[in-house]
Design a protein around this motif. Structure first.
Motif, PDB file in Angstrom:
ATOM      1  N   MET A 444      71.858  12.416 -57.892  1.00 55.76           N
ATOM      2  CA  MET A 444      72.199  11.727 -56.652  1.00 55.76           C
ATOM      3  C   MET A 444      72.169  10.216 -56.846  1.00 55.76           C
ATOM      4  SD  MET A 444      72.914  14.157 -54.579  1.00 55.76           S
ATOM      5  CE  MET A 444      73.454  15.065 -56.037  1.00 55.76           C
ATOM      6  N   ASP A 445      71.142   9.726 -57.579  1.00 56.25           N
ATOM      7  CA  ASP A 445      71.011   8.283 -57.811  1.00 56.25           C
ATOM      8  C   ASP A 445      72.185   7.769 -58.641  1.00 56.25           C
ATOM      9  OD1 ASP A 445      69.711   5.835 -57.603  1.00 56.25           O
ATOM     10  OD2 ASP A 445      68.707   6.092 -59.542  1.00 56.25           O
ATOM     11  N   GLU A 446      72.541   8.545 -59.664  1.00 58.91           N
ATOM     12  CA  GLU A 446      73.683   8.152 -60.514  1.00 58.91           C
ATOM     13  C   GLU A 446      74.976   8.130 -59.710  1.00 58.91           C
ATOM     14  OE1 GLU A 446      76.247  10.188 -64.116  1.00 58.91           O
ATOM     15  OE2 GLU A 446      74.122  10.693 -63.899  1.00 58.91           O
ATOM     16  N   THR A 447      75.146   9.132 -58.839  1.00 58.25           N
ATOM     17  CA  THR A 447      76.360   9.205 -58.014  1.00 58.25           C
ATOM     18  C   THR A 447      76.448   8.031 -57.058  1.00 58.25           C
ATOM     19  OG1 THR A 447      76.286  11.605 -58.148  1.00 58.25           O
ATOM     20  CG2 THR A 447      77.675  10.656 -56.423  1.00 58.25           C
ATOM     21  N   SER A 448      75.319   7.668 -56.423  1.00 60.96           N
ATOM     22  CA  SER A 448      75.337   6.558 -55.470  1.00 60.96           C
ATOM     23  C   SER A 448      75.677   5.241 -56.154  1.00 60.96           C
ATOM     24  CB  SER A 448      73.982   6.447 -54.773  1.00 60.96           C
ATOM     25  OG  SER A 448      72.968   6.082 -55.682  1.00 60.96           O
ATOM     26  N   SER A 449      75.192   5.037 -57.399  1.00 65.35           N
ATOM     27  CA  SER A 449      75.488   3.810 -58.123  1.00 65.35           C
ATOM     28  C   SER A 449      76.954   3.756 -58.544  1.00 65.35           C
ATOM     29  CB  SER A 449      74.588   3.711 -59.362  1.00 65.35           C
ATOM     30  OG  SER A 449      73.229   3.739 -58.988  1.00 65.35           O
ATOM     31  N   ARG A 450      77.505   4.912 -58.914  1.00 65.36           N
ATOM     32  CA  ARG A 450      78.884   4.949 -59.419  1.00 65.36           C
ATOM     33  C   ARG A 450      79.907   4.796 -58.299  1.00 65.36           C
ATOM     34  NH1 ARG A 450      78.730   9.567 -61.279  1.00 65.36           N
ATOM     35  NH2 ARG A 450      80.079  10.729 -59.854  1.00 65.36           N
ATOM     36  N   MET A 460      72.385   7.675 -51.670  1.00 66.84           N
ATOM     37  CA  MET A 460      71.067   7.027 -51.745  1.00 66.84           C
ATOM     38  C   MET A 460      70.094   7.685 -50.763  1.00 66.84           C
ATOM     39  SD  MET A 460      71.703   2.920 -52.104  1.00 66.84           S
ATOM     40  CE  MET A 460      69.938   2.646 -52.033  1.00 66.84           C
ATOM     41  N   ALA A 461      70.572   7.961 -49.539  1.00 65.53           N
ATOM     42  CA  ALA A 461      69.728   8.629 -48.545  1.00 65.53           C
ATOM     43  C   ALA A 461      69.350  10.025 -49.017  1.00 65.53           C
ATOM     44  CB  ALA A 461      70.463   8.688 -47.210  1.00 65.53           C
ATOM     45  N   LEU A 462      70.304  10.725 -49.633  1.00 64.22           N
ATOM     46  CA  LEU A 462      70.026  12.056 -50.152  1.00 64.22           C
ATOM     47  C   LEU A 462      69.009  11.993 -51.280  1.00 64.22           C
ATOM     48  CD1 LEU A 462      70.829  14.995 -49.716  1.00 64.22           C
ATOM     49  CD2 LEU A 462      72.681  14.688 -51.367  1.00 64.22           C
ATOM     50  N   THR A 463      69.072  10.935 -52.098  1.00 65.27           N
ATOM     51  CA  THR A 463      68.101  10.747 -53.168  1.00 65.27           C
ATOM     52  C   THR A 463      66.694  10.604 -52.596  1.00 65.27           C
ATOM     53  OG1 THR A 463      69.765   9.641 -54.538  1.00 65.27           O
ATOM     54  CG2 THR A 463      67.459   9.304 -55.135  1.00 65.27           C
ATOM     55  N   LEU A 464      66.562   9.820 -51.501  1.00 62.90           N
ATOM     56  CA  LEU A 464      65.258   9.663 -50.864  1.00 62.90           C
ATOM     57  C   LEU A 464      64.724  11.012 -50.385  1.00 62.90           C
ATOM     58  CD1 LEU A 464      62.997   7.885 -49.571  1.00 62.90           C
ATOM     59  CD2 LEU A 464      64.386   7.865 -47.501  1.00 62.90           C
ATOM     60  N   ALA A 465      65.591  11.825 -49.763  1.00 66.32           N
ATOM     61  CA  ALA A 465      65.158  13.125 -49.254  1.00 66.32           C
ATOM     62  C   ALA A 465      64.658  14.013 -50.389  1.00 66.32           C
ATOM     63  CB  ALA A 465      66.304  13.800 -48.506  1.00 66.32           C
ATOM     64  N   ILE A 466      65.313  13.921 -51.554  1.00 74.27           N
ATOM     65  CA  ILE A 466      64.940  14.781 -52.685  1.00 74.27           C
ATOM     66  C   ILE A 466      63.646  14.315 -53.345  1.00 74.27           C
ATOM     67  CG2 ILE A 466      65.646  15.506 -54.999  1.00 74.27           C
ATOM     68  CD1 ILE A 466      68.535  15.547 -53.969  1.00 74.27           C
ATOM     69  N   VAL A 467      63.536  13.017 -53.645  1.00 76.47           N
ATOM     70  CA  VAL A 467      62.361  12.534 -54.389  1.00 76.47           C
ATOM     71  C   VAL A 467      61.108  12.521 -53.513  1.00 76.47           C
ATOM     72  CG1 VAL A 467      63.790  11.139 -55.928  1.00 76.47           C
ATOM     73  CG2 VAL A 467      62.838  10.093 -53.868  1.00 76.47           C
ATOM     74  N   SER A 468      61.264  12.498 -52.193  1.00 81.85           N
ATOM     75  CA  SER A 468      60.094  12.481 -51.305  1.00 81.85           C
ATOM     76  C   SER A 468      59.701  13.877 -50.846  1.00 81.85           C
ATOM     77  CB  SER A 468      60.364  11.596 -50.083  1.00 81.85           C
ATOM     78  OG  SER A 468      61.414  12.130 -49.293  1.00 81.85           O
ATOM     79  N   PHE A 469      60.361  14.909 -51.386  1.00 85.92           N
ATOM     80  CA  PHE A 469      60.148  16.266 -50.884  1.00 85.92           C
ATOM     81  C   PHE A 469      58.708  16.724 -51.057  1.00 85.92           C
ATOM     82  CE2 PHE A 469      60.077  20.902 -51.395  1.00 85.92           C
ATOM     83  CZ  PHE A 469      60.669  21.278 -50.204  1.00 85.92           C
ATOM     84  N   SER A 470      58.028  16.280 -52.114  1.00 84.16           N
ATOM     85  CA  SER A 470      56.656  16.755 -52.332  1.00 84.16           C
ATOM     86  C   SER A 470      55.736  16.347 -51.185  1.00 84.16           C
ATOM     87  CB  SER A 470      56.107  16.214 -53.658  1.00 84.16           C
ATOM     88  OG  SER A 470      56.065  14.801 -53.637  1.00 84.16           O
TER      89      SER A 470
END
Length: 792
Positions: A444-450, A460-470
């Protein structure tokens, strides 16, 4: 227990208008089929903008159309053959009831086939029970109609279709089934390939009773030669059969032990002037090649007798206006979701992201306005992502509304929620991490940058949802469990997810608008892990609530009230010791001194533990009113109680016993439709019934009959039966809860709990029915009014 049916009852009662409103006109016809068989035809003419509902609707929605017949003649002078066949309905998502419903506009026709067993019967009286709604209001009506069987003007013999069937063995496992319809001159039935919604009803052959997969069909159902022709009646080309129609289906037998194949033909017959109501014909084909038979569904007389016994014959509805049940909103669950989102912000997975993300938007943009716009879009996408997570549950809800609305009493699902929340709790303690695959976040992070732009911000928002899941996952899991075990279902879950997403998104937008506020944020540190551990204790406490639900419904006796409260006390003491630094968990930082906030929270936890302690005793202080609905009810106790009824009151768990006591003592009856896992029922008992004036009037003046609709204890085998609905459908009555839930719905057109009814021993209403009434004064006045009406 909050019930979506309270919302439905609001629309049925609060908007009920006076009897001058008459949007549906009913007429009847009799169609003679043979010397002993007739079609009773009900025709409804419906005013513009109004509609009535199908006979078959999901529970918890609108009230279906039903037909009732005199008990003293049904199955004595005549029998119902199958269920009433209805004309084509419209199925759409109803915004009022929040589910897909089938209804009729302008006109509706219902045809009930009967077989006369008493040749002297000349007429049949029936009652039509139906609900009619327009865009602003609903009415619930019933109408008595009479069918004259001997009046020749109404009696016409139409039996233009004769069915036969045969079976041919092809090899050891394969068979060919042939269903043949012979048609009278000028009559025809329609091809299965007529699929236009406004066209004729196609002929269907369906196979029955194959739940065990004893056989499977090979290929599609084949049909004989047809005629395609334009018909004025339908204003389109239609395909039909003349003289004869032959349908052929190959099957493969998978279970050598089966002896027969059952099937049903559903069809409509028309001539140049008229069409008959759609009807069904049922086949039984023996695999040994013996003659194919027709079988009419038979109703066990004992089932019919037991079904009738559930009808209480309640009268007096015309005297009392039904209670206005206020519409439940989802604001409460939205607020809880919002609070959950704020708590998630204070976890180590999310909090450090706030300054980093805001700084990225404000410094990397071409200008401050562009950075602010990107931050706002980022926050909006966070909200959208969490709302989208609830959408699959709307799909499940539309397939079967009960799948969400009955979770609160489903033993298996409550145990699953107990295990999940327990698993989440220990992850918060730091014994392990619950994370989504790291590759997902990296991708997701790579996709948002590209990609960049709006789409890049979304990723970027989806990346936050994934990395904060714990950190967010356990909170979302609690929100999911709490929402779906209330009867608000998917809509309530969406409201909770919206609140959670909004709380999570707001800081990123606000700090982008006011960057200087970042300086006021506390620095990340060990306190963030402390927040996680505290949440772990809270998750563990909630987990036992779900285990308690399962225990109550099944009567295992594992979590009696004192055991449950004792577990909460132990969890509270553990949390208190943690806050005071006496116990530590894997990721805790060294605690040099106790902060003011930590001490303050420890004092609150200690006060809560002290409040719980009287709940372990067998005294009047054991009623923890502030927690009503969370611990098991007072009668579910380790102590030997004089009564297993709420607050030690005398009550009956069987309506016949209660009725006998009311006659003997000359007292009115309060029917208490309740549930073991019903939170609002416990609140009523422990907060309202416990008031001195109410307690005394219930104890001295009323016979209480408490009927638990979610009791999963099986009835004795001789008391189990199949309940015969008015439309001919059957419902298995296996448990105590099945019996009382059906009795409530049948007699009061309501299936929410708590639900209270005041009647005398003749089943005459003494007051309007009522539901959850948190105002003790209002509830007391209701009881007093019922008592006064009884004495009159």
């Amino acid at each position: 227990m909050k019930h979506i049916t309270a919302f439905i009852l609001f629309f049925i009662t609060a908007f009920t208008v006076n009897a001058q409103l008459d949007p549906v006109k009913w007429t009847t016809e009799v169609e003679k089929i043979s010397d002993t068989e007739y079609n009773l035809i009900y025709n409804a003419k419906i005013d513009n903008h109004w509609h009535v509902y199908s006979q078959t609707l999901p529970e918890g929605g609108a009230i279906p159309t039903e037909f009732f017949y005199q008990e003293d003649v049904l199955n004595k002078d005549f029998e119902l053959v199958g269920k009433a066949v209805e004309s084509e309905s419209i199925t759409e998502f109803d915004k009022v009831f929040q589910m897909e419903l089938s209804y009729f506009d302008n006109a509706a026709t219902f045809t009930q086939k009967i077989k006369v067993t008493n040749p002297n019967i000349s007429s049949i009286e029936a009652e039509i029970s139906f609900q009619a709604c327009d865009d602003t209001k609903c009415i619930f009506e019933s109408e008595i109609v009479t069918f004259q069987l001997k009046e020749e003007k109404q009696s016409k013999i139409f039996d233009p279709v004769k069915w036969t069937s045969s079976i041919k063995k092809l090899n050891d496992t394969d068979y060919e089934l042939v269903y043949t319809a012979t048609l009278e001159d000028k009559w025809h039935i329609y091809s299965q390939n007529n699929t236009e919604p406004m066209g004729p009803i196609p002929t269907e052959i369906t196979f029955k009773d194959n739940e065990n997969k004893d056989y499977k069909t090979i290929g599609k159902l084949k049909e004989s030669q047809t005629i395609t022709k334009y018909e004025n009646a339908f204003a389109m080309d239609v395909t039909y059969f003349e003289k004869q129609a032959i349908f052929t289906q190959k099957i493969q037998v998978l279970n050598p032990a089966i002896k027969k194949i059952e099937a049903e033909a559903y069809y409509q017959a028309c001539d140049d002037e008229k069409c008959l109501a759609p009807t069904t014909f049922q086949f039984i084909n023996n695999l040994d090649g013996s003659q194919g038979l027709v079988e009419t569904l038979a109703i066990d007389p004992q089932d019919l007798e037991k079904s009738r016994a559930l009808s209480l014959g309640v009268t007096g509805w015309d005297k009392y206006k039904k209670e206005d049940v206020k519409e439940e909103t989802n604001f409460g669950i939205f607020v809880l979701g919002f609070i959950g989102g704020l708590i998630a912000l204070l976890t180590p997975c999310v909090f450090p992201m706030i300054p980093l993300t805001v700084s990225f938007f404000t410094k990397s943009a071409e200008n401050s306005q562009k950075g602010l716009a990107n931050a706002i879009i980022y926050g909006l996408f966070i909200l959208i992502i969490y709302v989208l997570l609830s959408l699959p549950f709307h799909f499940l809800d539309s397939l079967n509304p009960e799948i969400l609305n009955t979770i609160s009493t489903n033993v298996t699902l409550n145990i699953i929620f107990f295990l999940i929340l327990g698993f989440f709790a220990f992850s918060f303690f730091g014994f392990y991490e619950i994370t989504l695959p790291a590759s997902w976040g990296n991708k997701m992070d790579e996709t948002s940058s590209r990609i960049g732009g709006f789409i890049g911000i979304f990723f970027m928002a989806l990346t936050l949802a994934i990395v904060s899941f714990s950190c967010t996952g356990p909170i979302l899991g609690s929100l999911l469990a709490g929402s779906l075990t209330s009867d608000g279902g998917a809509m309530q879950l969406t409201a909770g997810m919206s609140g959670f997403g909004l709380a999570l998104a707001l800081p990123f937008t606000l700090f982008a608008m006011f960057p200087k506020w970042l300086n006021s944020l506390p620095k990340s540190g060990g306190w963030l892990n402390s927040v996680k551990v505290v949440l772990g204790f809270l998750e563990l406490g909630m987990a036992f609530k779900f285990l308690s639900n399962a225990d109550l419904v099944k009567h295992w006796g594992l979590l009696k009230r004192e055991v449950f409260i004792g577990i909460w006390i132990i969890i509270g003491i553990g949390l208190l010791l943690y806050l005071l630094g006496k116990i530590k968990f894997p990721h805790d930082s060294p605690l040099k001194k106790l902060s003011f906030s930590r001490i303050s929270f420890a004092v609150l936890v200690g006060a809560f533990v002290i409040y719980l302690i009287p709940g372990l005793t067998n005294t009047k202080y054991a009623n923890l009113k502030l927690l009503s609905g969370f611990p098991p009810p007072l009668p579910y106790s380790l102590y030997e109680k004089d009564s297993d009824c709420p607050l030690g009151l005398n009550c009956y768990k069987d309506i016949d016993q209660g009725l006998a006591a009311a006659k003997e003592e000359n007292k009115p009856i309060m029917l208490d439709f309740t549930g073991w896992a019903c939170v609002n029922c416990r609140k009523m008992e422990e907060q309202v019934w416990s008031q001195d004036a109410i307690y005394q009037i219930l104890k001295d003046e009323y016979i209480i009959v408490s009927l638990y609709v979610d009791d999963r204890k099986e009835l004795p085998k001789e008391e189990q039966f199949k309940f015969v609905k008015a439309n001919g459908n059957l419902k298995n009555i296996r448990t105590i809860g099945d019996k009382w839930a059906t009795l409530q719905t049948l007699n009061f057109q309501n299936n929410s709990q708590p639900f209270y009814v005041l009647v005398n021993d003749k089943m005459e209403l003494l007051n309007h029915t009522t539901a959850y009434t948190p105002s003790a004064d209002q509830y007391l006045e209701w009881l007093k009014e019922g008592l006064e009406n009884f004495k009159k």
